[in-house]
Design an enzyme around this catalytic site. Structure first.
Site, PDB file in Angstrom:
ATOM      1  N   LYS A 214       0.831  -1.200   0.000  1.00  0.00           N
ATOM      2  CA  LYS A 214       0.000   0.000   0.000  1.00  0.00           C
ATOM      3  C   LYS A 214       0.871   1.257   0.000  1.00  0.00           C
ATOM      4  O   LYS A 214       1.959   1.274   0.585  1.00  0.00           O
ATOM      5  CB  LYS A 214      -0.914   0.025   1.237  1.00  0.00           C
ATOM      6  CG  LYS A 214      -1.659  -1.269   1.484  1.00  0.00           C
ATOM      7  CD  LYS A 214      -2.481  -1.197   2.761  1.00  0.00           C
ATOM      8  CE  LYS A 214      -2.857  -2.582   3.230  1.00  0.00           C
ATOM      9  NZ  LYS A 214      -1.722  -3.327   3.817  1.00  0.00           N
TER      10      LYS A 214
ATOM     11  N   HIS B 104      -3.395   3.695   0.744  1.00  0.00           N
ATOM     12  CA  HIS B 104      -3.580   3.254   2.127  1.00  0.00           C
ATOM     13  C   HIS B 104      -4.683   4.021   2.859  1.00  0.00           C
ATOM     14  O   HIS B 104      -5.477   3.429   3.588  1.00  0.00           O
ATOM     15  CB  HIS B 104      -2.254   3.380   2.884  1.00  0.00           C
ATOM     16  CG  HIS B 104      -2.133   2.444   4.037  1.00  0.00           C
ATOM     17  ND1 HIS B 104      -0.929   1.969   4.496  1.00  0.00           N
ATOM     18  CD2 HIS B 104      -3.070   1.870   4.836  1.00  0.00           C
ATOM     19  CE1 HIS B 104      -1.133   1.152   5.525  1.00  0.00           C
ATOM     20  NE2 HIS B 104      -2.421   1.086   5.747  1.00  0.00           N
TER      21      HIS B 104
ATOM     22  N   LYS C  22      -3.087 -11.654  11.874  1.00  0.00           N
ATOM     23  CA  LYS C  22      -1.651 -11.457  12.033  1.00  0.00           C
ATOM     24  C   LYS C  22      -1.202 -12.031  13.362  1.00  0.00           C
ATOM     25  O   LYS C  22      -1.876 -11.878  14.376  1.00  0.00           O
ATOM     26  CB  LYS C  22      -1.384  -9.955  11.939  1.00  0.00           C
ATOM     27  CG  LYS C  22      -0.020  -9.442  12.267  1.00  0.00           C
ATOM     28  CD  LYS C  22       0.254  -9.227  13.711  1.00  0.00           C
ATOM     29  CE  LYS C  22      -0.300  -7.980  14.313  1.00  0.00           C
ATOM     30  NZ  LYS C  22       0.259  -7.740  15.669  1.00  0.00           N
ATOM     31  N   SER C  23      -0.048 -12.715  13.369  1.00  0.00           N
ATOM     32  CA  SER C  23       0.556 -13.191  14.607  1.00  0.00           C
ATOM     33  C   SER C  23       2.004 -13.549  14.315  1.00  0.00           C
ATOM     34  O   SER C  23       2.343 -13.919  13.188  1.00  0.00           O
ATOM     35  CB  SER C  23      -0.173 -14.413  15.161  1.00  0.00           C
ATOM     36  OG  SER C  23       0.455 -14.864  16.351  1.00  0.00           O
ATOM     37  N   VAL C  24       2.855 -13.440  15.322  1.00  0.00           N
ATOM     38  CA  VAL C  24       4.238 -13.908  15.187  1.00  0.00           C
ATOM     39  C   VAL C  24       4.423 -15.231  15.922  1.00  0.00           C
ATOM     40  O   VAL C  24       5.517 -15.794  15.915  1.00  0.00           O
ATOM     41  CB  VAL C  24       5.253 -12.862  15.709  1.00  0.00           C
ATOM     42  CG1 VAL C  24       5.197 -11.602  14.864  1.00  0.00           C
ATOM     43  CG2 VAL C  24       4.992 -12.536  17.183  1.00  0.00           C
TER      44      VAL C  24
ATOM     45  N   ARG D 210      -0.286 -19.794  16.881  1.00  0.00           N
ATOM     46  CA  ARG D 210      -1.428 -18.940  16.544  1.00  0.00           C
ATOM     47  C   ARG D 210      -1.573 -18.789  15.034  1.00  0.00           C
ATOM     48  O   ARG D 210      -2.700 -18.744  14.521  1.00  0.00           O
ATOM     49  CB  ARG D 210      -1.233 -17.559  17.198  1.00  0.00           C
ATOM     50  CG  ARG D 210      -2.444 -16.665  17.194  1.00  0.00           C
ATOM     51  CD  ARG D 210      -3.514 -17.099  18.156  1.00  0.00           C
ATOM     52  NE  ARG D 210      -3.035 -17.330  19.494  1.00  0.00           N
ATOM     53  CZ  ARG D 210      -2.795 -16.381  20.394  1.00  0.00           C
ATOM     54  NH1 ARG D 210      -2.963 -15.123  20.086  1.00  0.00           N
ATOM     55  NH2 ARG D 210      -2.379 -16.696  21.591  1.00  0.00           N
TER      56      ARG D 210
ATOM     57  N   ASN E 139      -5.018 -19.861  13.276  1.00  0.00           N
ATOM     58  CA  ASN E 139      -5.816 -18.931  12.478  1.00  0.00           C
ATOM     59  C   ASN E 139      -6.092 -19.452  11.069  1.00  0.00           C
ATOM     60  O   ASN E 139      -6.980 -18.953  10.381  1.00  0.00           O
ATOM     61  CB  ASN E 139      -5.125 -17.573  12.391  1.00  0.00           C
ATOM     62  CG  ASN E 139      -5.137 -16.819  13.703  1.00  0.00           C
ATOM     63  OD1 ASN E 139      -5.951 -17.091  14.585  1.00  0.00           O
ATOM     64  ND2 ASN E 139      -4.235 -15.859  13.858  1.00  0.00           N
TER      65      ASN E 139
END
Length: 275
Positions: free
Chosen positions: A76, A109, A231-233, A237, A241
């Protein structure tokens, strides 16, 4: 491996309905997180110039061993690049930074109505699209009145509008306008930054189905027809997801979750945010 459903955009391009978002993932953690997502089965990665991690997204795509055509990558335009010539230069930097050949989708964006003329910015994106450097162009955080103005002043209908959507902000009017004009809707902040995960309606449905509140919420998005990217690191998870396609929500479940709407934002209001 689970096959993620895809949506056909208004120009014929196919986009996976479930993707992986890298908003607020530090650059140092991005490559590993994206590789985990790709290994799990995600084939849609959503980044942005503003996130500062395009380089690491590109590294992960190149290092994944997957054919480039298998992965849909979105970026974006940053808020300081709305001047048409600046936008073109910024897009070229994104191509260089990602270093993955083409970009699948490139979005404005934010509309930033007091900062510049987003219609002129959009016309610059149209040039990029016609040049063949990007497969689809779209917008993010555009309200109905922004979209009306854009449609009145341009020749290419946006393929996508990426907006905040979750059970506390269902965005029914904006989604309906998008559907009417063949603009696909993408949902950011799909679990309202965790706010909805303790909601009694969602936790009750999750308990009955043997799923987590996050999985139930993400499945609600999928069943509504929106494109969604949690979103996850955390690898566990990230995989959790993705595990959305072995259960179903009933019409009553869907209605109960949709009825939670309270027009509550977790992010900026596009009508007042100007960068």
């Amino acid at each position: 491996m689970t096959e993620v459903p895809a949506i056909t955009l208004n120009n014929g391009v196919r986009i996976p309905q479930l993707g992986f978002g890298v908003f607020q993932i530090p650059p140092k953690d991005t490559r590993a997180a994206v590789l985990t997502a790709l290994e799990t089965g995600y084939r849609h990665i959503d980044t942005a110039q503003m996130y500062g991690n395009e380089k690491e997204v590109g590294q992960a795509v190149r290092d994944s061993g997957l054919d480039r055509t298998e992965i849909f990558v979105t970026s974006k335009l940053d808020n300081d690049a709305h001047d048409p010539e600046t936008a073109k230069a910024a897009f070229r930097r994104t191509l260089e930074t990602l270093d993955i050949g083409h970009v699948d989708a490139f979005l404005i964006h934010w509309p930033l109505p007091k900062v510049g003329d987003f219609v002129e910015t959009w016309l610059a994106l149209e040039e990029m699209y016609r040049a063949g450097d990007v497969n689809a162009i779209g917008v993010s955080n555009f309200q109905v009145h922004h979209l009306r103005r854009l449609l009145d002043g341009s020749t290419i209908v946006p393929a996508l509008n990426q907006i905040e959507i979750h059970p506390y902000l269902t965005q029914d009017e904006l989604r309906s306008f998008g559907a009417e004009h063949d603009i696909a809707t993408e949902a950011w902040s799909p679990i309202a930054q965790g706010l909805v995960l303790d909601d009694p309606v969602i936790t009750s449905i999750a308990e009955r189905l043997g799923k987590t509140p996050a999985q139930v919420t993400l499945r609600w998005h999928i069943d509504r027809g929106d494109i969604v990217f949690p979103k996850s690191v955390t690898p566990k998870r990230v995989k959790e997801n993705f595990d959305l396609f072995d259960f179903a929500l009933s019409e009553e479940d869907m209605a109960q979750i949709t009825a939670l709407n309270r027009n509550q934002r977790t992010g900026f209001d596009p009508d007042t945010f100007n960068g």
